[in-house]
Design a protein around this motif. Structure first.
Motif, PDB file in Angstrom:
ATOM      1  N   GLU A 176      -4.174  -1.226   1.869  1.00 37.14           N
ATOM      2  CA  GLU A 176      -3.880  -1.080   0.447  1.00 37.14           C
ATOM      3  C   GLU A 176      -2.446  -1.553   0.188  1.00 37.14           C
ATOM      4  N   GLU A 177      -2.227  -2.202  -0.940  1.00 35.93           N
ATOM      5  CA  GLU A 177      -0.941  -2.825  -1.244  1.00 35.93           C
ATOM      6  C   GLU A 177       0.237  -1.843  -1.171  1.00 35.93           C
ATOM      7  N   LYS A 178       0.082  -0.665  -1.740  1.00 35.98           N
ATOM      8  CA  LYS A 178       1.195   0.302  -1.732  1.00 35.98           C
ATOM      9  C   LYS A 178       1.513   0.780  -0.321  1.00 35.98           C
ATOM     10  N   LEU A 179       0.490   0.967   0.488  1.00 34.23           N
ATOM     11  CA  LEU A 179       0.706   1.407   1.862  1.00 34.23           C
ATOM     12  C   LEU A 179       1.348   0.287   2.679  1.00 34.23           C
ATOM     13  N   ALA A 180       0.890  -0.935   2.465  1.00 44.30           N
ATOM     14  CA  ALA A 180       1.493  -2.087   3.150  1.00 44.30           C
ATOM     15  C   ALA A 180       2.958  -2.236   2.747  1.00 44.30           C
ATOM     16  N   LEU A 181       3.272  -1.966   1.486  1.00 40.51           N
ATOM     17  CA  LEU A 181       4.649  -2.044   1.015  1.00 40.51           C
ATOM     18  C   LEU A 181       5.520  -0.983   1.697  1.00 40.51           C
ATOM     19  N   ARG A 182       4.993   0.208   1.883  1.00 39.31           N
ATOM     20  CA  ARG A 182       5.722   1.272   2.590  1.00 39.31           C
ATOM     21  C   ARG A 182       6.122   0.787   3.980  1.00 39.31           C
ATOM     22  N   ILE A 183       5.170   0.212   4.691  1.00 38.08           N
ATOM     23  CA  ILE A 183       5.434  -0.275   6.044  1.00 38.08           C
ATOM     24  C   ILE A 183       6.453  -1.408   6.016  1.00 38.08           C
ATOM     25  N   GLN A 184       6.290  -2.312   5.080  1.00 38.37           N
ATOM     26  CA  GLN A 184       7.210  -3.437   4.942  1.00 38.37           C
ATOM     27  C   GLN A 184       8.642  -2.951   4.674  1.00 38.37           C
TER      28      GLN A 184
ATOM     29  N   ARG B  46      11.392  -0.540  14.283  1.00 38.04           N
ATOM     30  CA  ARG B  46      11.242  -1.828  14.950  1.00 38.04           C
ATOM     31  C   ARG B  46       9.952  -2.497  14.485  1.00 38.04           C
ATOM     32  N   ALA B  47       9.946  -3.822  14.538  1.00 36.68           N
ATOM     33  CA  ALA B  47       8.767  -4.586  14.114  1.00 36.68           C
ATOM     34  C   ALA B  47       7.526  -4.188  14.905  1.00 36.68           C
ATOM     35  N   GLU B  48       7.682  -3.976  16.211  1.00 32.67           N
ATOM     36  CA  GLU B  48       6.510  -3.638  17.028  1.00 32.67           C
ATOM     37  C   GLU B  48       5.937  -2.273  16.668  1.00 32.67           C
ATOM     38  N   VAL B  49       6.788  -1.357  16.209  1.00 31.05           N
ATOM     39  CA  VAL B  49       6.307  -0.041  15.752  1.00 31.05           C
ATOM     40  C   VAL B  49       5.503  -0.220  14.472  1.00 31.05           C
ATOM     41  N   ALA B  50       6.036  -0.987  13.525  1.00 30.76           N
ATOM     42  CA  ALA B  50       5.323  -1.226  12.270  1.00 30.76           C
ATOM     43  C   ALA B  50       3.973  -1.891  12.539  1.00 30.76           C
ATOM     44  N   GLU B  51       3.943  -2.864  13.436  1.00 31.51           N
ATOM     45  CA  GLU B  51       2.691  -3.551  13.769  1.00 31.51           C
ATOM     46  C   GLU B  51       1.689  -2.598  14.416  1.00 31.51           C
ATOM     47  N   PHE B  52       2.178  -1.743  15.310  1.00 31.88           N
ATOM     48  CA  PHE B  52       1.284  -0.779  15.949  1.00 31.88           C
ATOM     49  C   PHE B  52       0.681   0.163  14.906  1.00 31.88           C
ATOM     50  N   VAL B  53       1.517   0.692  14.016  1.00 30.63           N
ATOM     51  CA  VAL B  53       1.039   1.633  12.998  1.00 30.63           C
ATOM     52  C   VAL B  53       0.053   0.940  12.053  1.00 30.63           C
ATOM     53  N   GLU B  54       0.330  -0.291  11.669  1.00 33.52           N
ATOM     54  CA  GLU B  54      -0.624  -1.038  10.838  1.00 33.52           C
ATOM     55  C   GLU B  54      -1.985  -1.121  11.526  1.00 33.52           C
TER      56      GLU B  54
END
Length: 149
Positions: free
Chosen positions: A6-14, A23-31
């Motif tokens: 969802e756009e809002k959730l993706a924005l939170r991660i971004q 870290r980028a790898e943490v964000a990627e793992f959580v996604e």
């Protein structure tokens, strides 16, 4: 094809990633974990999983940075609450193992796994079966396309 968050959730991660909070790898793992939960039929959105997302990203980032995650105050009360939710605890432990393997972290401490399980229990209660007052039934494997969350 990989489904989009969802756009809002993706924005939170971004925002967490771009601000340098994680870290980028943490964000990627959580996604990836959020997509896994969505594929399993759980309602993953900013409203339902925003706090789970933030908590997991910060915990994993602190773990990678060698910071302590111990919370002795969490103990007994959380254990009592989670006793009735073994499915959420199982999912949290599986997620912890995947994080350890994917990120090379130490295992999440028991209290942190408990917090994660609490977030997952709330998410499961908001699932499609929650409208019938059942939530995700314990003991029922949450699986889709042969993949467990």
């Amino acid at each position: 094809m990989e489904e989009e968050l969802e756009e809002k959730l993706a924005l939170r991660i971004q925002l967490f990633r771009e601000s340098g909070q994680v870290r980028a790898e943490v964000a990627e793992f959580v996604e990836g974990e959020l997509r896994r939960l969505a594929r399993a039929g759980l309602p993953v959105s900013e409203e339902t999983a925003g706090m789970l997302t933030s908590h997991l990203m910060m915990a994993l980032n602190r773990l990678l940075n060698g910071e302590s995650l111990e919370d002795p105050a969490a103990g007994d009360q959380m254990a009592a609450e989670l006793a009735a939710r073994p499915g959420a605890v199982r999912l949290a432990r599986q997620m912890s193992v995947r994080a350890e393997q994917a990120l090379g972290t130490a295992p999440l401490p028991e209290a942190e796994t408990g917090y994660l399980a609490m977030h997952l229990a709330v998410l499961a209660q908001r699932g499609p079966a929650a409208g019938a007052g059942e939530g995700v039934r314990e003991g029922t494997p949450v699986q889709q396309n042969g993949e467990q969350p």
